[in-house]
Design a protein around this motif. Sequence first.
Motif, PDB file in Angstrom:
ATOM      1  N   GLY A   1      19.208  54.280  26.092  1.00 29.28           N
ATOM      2  CA  GLY A   1      20.032  54.011  25.659  1.00 29.28           C
ATOM      3  C   GLY A   1      19.697  52.474  24.401  1.00 29.28           C
ATOM      4  N   ALA A   2      17.823  52.595  24.087  1.00 27.80           N
ATOM      5  CA  ALA A   2      16.972  52.024  23.434  1.00 27.80           C
ATOM      6  C   ALA A   2      17.901  52.050  21.681  1.00 27.80           C
ATOM      7  CB  ALA A   2      15.957  51.674  23.764  1.00 27.80           C
ATOM      8  N   ASN A   3      17.523  51.256  20.787  1.00 23.84           N
ATOM      9  CA  ASN A   3      18.102  51.768  19.840  1.00 23.84           C
ATOM     10  C   ASN A   3      16.037  51.450  19.078  1.00 23.84           C
ATOM     11  OD1 ASN A   3      18.035  52.074  17.137  1.00 23.84           O
ATOM     12  ND2 ASN A   3      19.788  50.633  16.724  1.00 23.84           N
ATOM     13  N   LEU A   4      15.460  53.008  19.035  1.00 20.12           N
ATOM     14  CA  LEU A   4      14.271  53.071  17.795  1.00 20.12           C
ATOM     15  C   LEU A   4      14.775  54.093  16.237  1.00 20.12           C
ATOM     16  CD1 LEU A   4      12.526  54.139  21.551  1.00 20.12           C
ATOM     17  CD2 LEU A   4      11.744  52.559  20.326  1.00 20.12           C
ATOM     18  N   SER A   5      15.811  53.670  15.994  1.00 18.93           N
ATOM     19  CA  SER A   5      15.618  53.738  14.021  1.00 18.93           C
ATOM     20  C   SER A   5      14.752  53.536  14.044  1.00 18.93           C
ATOM     21  CB  SER A   5      16.789  53.549  14.043  1.00 18.93           C
ATOM     22  OG  SER A   5      18.023  53.912  14.886  1.00 18.93           O
ATOM     23  N   PHE A   6      14.854  54.103  12.792  1.00 18.42           N
ATOM     24  CA  PHE A   6      13.361  53.916  11.750  1.00 18.42           C
ATOM     25  C   PHE A   6      11.943  53.050  12.393  1.00 18.42           C
ATOM     26  CE2 PHE A   6      17.538  53.021   9.906  1.00 18.42           C
ATOM     27  CZ  PHE A   6      17.715  54.597   8.701  1.00 18.42           C
ATOM     28  N   GLY A   7      12.354  53.804  13.931  1.00 13.16           N
ATOM     29  CA  GLY A   7      10.215  53.595  14.361  1.00 13.16           C
ATOM     30  C   GLY A   7       9.087  54.753  14.232  1.00 13.16           C
ATOM     31  N   LYS A   8       7.769  54.217  14.085  1.00 10.93           N
ATOM     32  CA  LYS A   8       6.928  54.956  14.281  1.00 10.93           C
ATOM     33  C   LYS A   8       5.988  55.210  15.156  1.00 10.93           C
ATOM     34  CE  LYS A   8       5.313  52.523  10.346  1.00 10.93           C
ATOM     35  NZ  LYS A   8       5.028  51.272   9.318  1.00 10.93           N
ATOM     36  N   LEU A   9       7.073  56.485  15.880  1.00 10.32           N
ATOM     37  CA  LEU A   9       6.574  56.403  17.220  1.00 10.32           C
ATOM     38  C   LEU A   9       5.752  58.087  16.816  1.00 10.32           C
ATOM     39  CD1 LEU A   9      10.698  56.363  18.098  1.00 10.32           C
ATOM     40  CD2 LEU A   9       8.621  54.853  18.363  1.00 10.32           C
ATOM     41  N   SER A  10       4.957  58.733  16.202  1.00 10.15           N
ATOM     42  CA  SER A  10       4.036  59.713  16.022  1.00 10.15           C
ATOM     43  C   SER A  10       3.029  58.847  16.882  1.00 10.15           C
ATOM     44  CB  SER A  10       3.494  59.563  14.479  1.00 10.15           C
ATOM     45  OG  SER A  10       2.664  58.424  14.354  1.00 10.15           O
ATOM     46  N   GLY A  11       2.887  60.220  18.174  1.00  9.65           N
ATOM     47  CA  GLY A  11       1.817  59.988  18.973  1.00  9.65           C
ATOM     48  C   GLY A  11       2.011  59.483  20.679  1.00  9.65           C
ATOM     49  N   ILE A  12       2.735  58.987  20.357  1.00  9.36           N
ATOM     50  CA  ILE A  12       3.616  58.463  21.563  1.00  9.36           C
ATOM     51  C   ILE A  12       3.449  58.714  23.088  1.00  9.36           C
ATOM     52  CG2 ILE A  12       5.935  58.488  20.632  1.00  9.36           C
ATOM     53  CD1 ILE A  12       6.394  55.198  21.610  1.00  9.36           C
ATOM     54  N   ASN A  13       3.260  58.484  23.522  1.00  5.14           N
ATOM     55  CA  ASN A  13       3.241  58.800  25.295  1.00  5.14           C
ATOM     56  C   ASN A  13       4.251  58.604  26.671  1.00  5.14           C
ATOM     57  OD1 ASN A  13       3.112  60.374  27.716  1.00  5.14           O
ATOM     58  ND2 ASN A  13       0.533  59.546  27.312  1.00  5.14           N
ATOM     59  N   LEU A  14       5.341  59.866  25.746  1.00  5.29           N
ATOM     60  CA  LEU A  14       6.857  59.291  26.256  1.00  5.29           C
ATOM     61  C   LEU A  14       6.645  59.898  28.093  1.00  5.29           C
ATOM     62  CD1 LEU A  14       8.643  58.948  23.378  1.00  5.29           C
ATOM     63  CD2 LEU A  14       8.253  56.634  24.969  1.00  5.29           C
ATOM     64  N   GLN A  15       5.838  60.580  27.910  1.00  2.00           N
ATOM     65  CA  GLN A  15       5.533  61.381  29.374  1.00  2.00           C
ATOM     66  C   GLN A  15       6.796  61.274  30.446  1.00  2.00           C
ATOM     67  OE1 GLN A  15       2.091  62.551  30.467  1.00  2.00           O
ATOM     68  NE2 GLN A  15       2.094  64.034  31.428  1.00  2.00           N
ATOM     69  N   GLU A  16       7.506  61.755  31.546  1.00  5.12           N
ATOM     70  CA  GLU A  16       8.596  60.623  32.204  1.00  5.12           C
ATOM     71  C   GLU A  16       9.222  59.830  31.513  1.00  5.12           C
ATOM     72  OE1 GLU A  16       6.624  61.037  36.230  1.00  5.12           O
ATOM     73  OE2 GLU A  16       5.552  62.767  35.529  1.00  5.12           O
ATOM     74  N   ALA A  17       9.699  59.424  30.516  1.00  2.69           N
ATOM     75  CA  ALA A  17      10.495  58.563  30.401  1.00  2.69           C
ATOM     76  C   ALA A  17      11.549  58.965  29.337  1.00  2.69           C
ATOM     77  CB  ALA A  17      10.010  57.501  28.488  1.00  2.69           C
ATOM     78  N   ASP A  18      12.420  58.019  29.954  1.00  4.11           N
ATOM     79  CA  ASP A  18      14.057  57.973  30.108  1.00  4.11           C
ATOM     80  C   ASP A  18      14.454  57.719  29.351  1.00  4.11           C
ATOM     81  OD1 ASP A  18      17.134  58.256  30.595  1.00  4.11           O
ATOM     82  OD2 ASP A  18      16.568  57.283  31.903  1.00  4.11           O
ATOM     83  N   LEU A  19      14.795  58.942  27.678  1.00  8.80           N
ATOM     84  CA  LEU A  19      15.386  58.142  26.531  1.00  8.80           C
ATOM     85  C   LEU A  19      17.072  58.827  26.211  1.00  8.80           C
ATOM     86  CD1 LEU A  19      12.788  60.005  24.944  1.00  8.80           C
ATOM     87  CD2 LEU A  19      13.530  57.350  24.532  1.00  8.80           C
ATOM     88  N   ARG A  20      17.552  59.122  27.707  1.00  3.87           N
ATOM     89  CA  ARG A  20      18.986  59.328  27.772  1.00  3.87           C
ATOM     90  C   ARG A  20      19.886  58.531  26.780  1.00  3.87           C
ATOM     91  NH1 ARG A  20      20.078  60.705  33.933  1.00  3.87           N
ATOM     92  NH2 ARG A  20      18.641  58.889  33.824  1.00  3.87           N
ATOM     93  N   GLY A  21      20.279  59.013  25.732  1.00  2.00           N
ATOM     94  CA  GLY A  21      21.251  57.701  24.537  1.00  2.00           C
ATOM     95  C   GLY A  21      20.562  56.835  24.017  1.00  2.00           C
TER      96      GLY A  21
END
Length: 90
Positions: A43-63
Amino acid sequence: MPRVSTAEELLASYAAGERNFQESNLVGVDLVRAMLQGANLRGANLSFGKLSGINLQEADLRGAVLSSANLIGRGKPARRQPLGSQLDRR
């Protein structure tokens, strides 16, 4: 659960062992090449974020909101060592 609003707050809390950033408002944050394995960004708002190369292994991004976020690329290229320097020479 801390709700953070800057990259600095998020990374400092993550480094301190926090993993729950549910519903945080992180619009436009620069998290290029950040290591956020196992983070709860539900449910986090990451709009317009610079996320290239981010490691989100096993992260919960639902919503999570990722509209107009940059997820392309690996961020700054990692320094590579010449192949010969990785070999065991006896």
